[in-house]
Design a protein around this motif. Structure first.
Motif, PDB file in Angstrom:
ATOM      1  N   GLY A 110      -0.872  -0.939   7.762  1.00 42.96           N
ATOM      2  CA  GLY A 110      -0.720  -1.196   6.223  1.00 42.96           C
ATOM      3  C   GLY A 110      -0.240  -2.704   5.976  1.00 42.96           C
ATOM      4  N   LEU A 135       0.782  -1.214  -0.135  1.00 38.22           N
ATOM      5  CA  LEU A 135      -0.184   0.085   0.049  1.00 38.22           C
ATOM      6  C   LEU A 135       0.853   1.290   0.069  1.00 38.22           C
ATOM      7  CD1 LEU A 135      -2.494  -1.098   2.511  1.00 38.22           C
ATOM      8  CD2 LEU A 135      -2.785  -1.466   0.092  1.00 38.22           C
ATOM      9  N   THR A 136       1.345   1.800  -1.256  1.00 37.55           N
ATOM     10  CA  THR A 136       2.099   2.935  -1.475  1.00 37.55           C
ATOM     11  C   THR A 136       1.586   3.936  -2.085  1.00 37.55           C
ATOM     12  OG1 THR A 136       3.262   1.912  -3.502  1.00 37.55           O
ATOM     13  CG2 THR A 136       3.950   1.061  -1.359  1.00 37.55           C
ATOM     14  N   SER A 174      -7.629   0.574  -2.765  1.00 39.83           N
ATOM     15  CA  SER A 174      -7.427   2.274  -2.306  1.00 39.83           C
ATOM     16  C   SER A 174      -7.807   2.622  -1.016  1.00 39.83           C
ATOM     17  CB  SER A 174      -8.325   2.958  -3.416  1.00 39.83           C
ATOM     18  OG  SER A 174      -7.833   2.851  -4.532  1.00 39.83           O
ATOM     19  N   PHE A 186      -5.263   1.589   1.303  1.00 34.96           N
ATOM     20  CA  PHE A 186      -4.289   2.481   1.237  1.00 34.96           C
ATOM     21  C   PHE A 186      -4.412   3.685   2.122  1.00 34.96           C
ATOM     22  CE2 PHE A 186      -3.121   6.438  -0.888  1.00 34.96           C
ATOM     23  CZ  PHE A 186      -1.582   6.565  -0.641  1.00 34.96           C
TER      24      PHE A 186
END
Length: 319
Positions: A171, A6-7, A218, A221
């Motif tokens: 995360g 998740l970047t 998303s 994230f």
């Protein structure tokens, strides 16, 4: 299946960032035409929470969705998270985005307070308001001991979530969860925050499952970032003041108002002239459980063509 990372590089904003002075807001436009529809999400939600509503509305008119400061792809919140301030920031963002008024404002939950305040402060810009199971301004005003305890717990869990996210625990756990591994997220939650950590990850998993599957990464994230947990805490801390702002003012809205409430919600005293719709089969997230009702109500308020939403556009229930 490998763990999803998740970047920021993997999840760029679908819209654009607009500098409104105190913060940068992520805003996205779809569709074309008038009037302009503006979507305001709930207290911890983002523009993605309208995923079952926005595509249908954008077929007939312009739709703007955005993330409040502190949430989603927007920058951190440095101003009080109260409706009057948030409405002012939204107004500046819409001006910069060249969104043509008058607007049809659509607000879910806490977002209902924001769009009501917008309609009160800028009546010349508003064509109508659609409230989707809005937060009652009297729920947190006046504030008694039990409500204070509940708010303090919510703030504490949000702050703990920020710590877990800063350590990479949230995360990492959500990345494994999205890859199909359910054991590692549970272990990580307990190691990172005890029962509180488990509550945090369980809450996030439940929220993600309410949205279309393709959006799950998303949302994960967003919640892997400390900023979102801090933003949630800031919103919760200001709930009593936010409620106080609207407690005696909502009935003064001059524009037409449609109020949609969940099936089991207590509507209370509906101001004269407001249209009330009860969303049968829906929980609090009406735009996910019964998107057809929200779409039809917004279209009616906007006065755009098209008939009732087909049964195939109903949500998946629950709430």
């Amino acid at each position: 299946m490998p763990r999803i990372r998740l970047t920021e590089k993997a999840f760029p904003p679908p819209g654009r960032l607009i500098d409104v002075g105190a913060c940068s807001l992520h805003i996205r436009q779809t569709g074309a035409g008038l009037p302009t529809v503006v979507l305001e999400a709930g207290i911890g939600a983002t523009s993605l929470s309208w995923a079952l509503v926005e595509p249908a509305l954008s077929k007939t008119t312009s739709v703007f969705s955005y993330d409040r400061a502190g949430l989603g792809w927007s920058g951190p919140a440095v101003t009080p998270r109260i409706p009057s301030v948030i409405a002012g920031e939204l107004k500046r963002a819409l001006e910069c985005a060249k969104a043509v008024p008058p607007y049809v404002l659509v607000g879910h939950s806490f977002g209902g307070l924001v769009v009501q305040r917008f309609a009160l402060d800028y009546p010349e810009l508003v064509k109508g308001v659609v409230l989707v199971d809005p937060l009652s301004p009297f729920e947190w005003q006046p504030l008694d001991r039990e409500k204070s305890r509940r708010l303090a717990l919510g703030v504490a869990l949000s702050r703990r979530g920020a710590v877990l996210a800063r350590l990479g625990i949230v995360g990492g756990a959500l990345g494994f969860l999205l890859s199909g591994n359910r054991l590692i997220p549970k272990i990580a939650a307990r190691l990172g925050g005890g029962s509180g950590g488990t509550i945090v990850t369980d809450r996030l998993a439940g929220e993600i499952r309410k949205l279309p599957r393709e959006l799950w990464p998303s949302i994960a994230f967003h919640w892997s970032q400390p900023k979102n947990f801090e933003g949630m805490a800031q919103h919760l801390e200001m709930l009593p003041e936010s409620s106080k702002e609207l407690a005696e003012m909502a009935a003064g809205i001059r524009a037409p108002v449609t109020l949609i409430v969940a099936e089991r919600a207590v509507a209370g005293d509906v101001p004269p002239g407001w249209k009330l719709i009860r969303a049968e089969g829906s929980g609090h997230w009406v735009q996910l459980d019964r998107p057809d009702l929200v779409i039809d109500a917004v279209k009616e308020m906007a006065g755009v063509p098209d008939g009732p939403t087909s049964p195939g556009q109903r949500g998946n229930g629950g709430g």
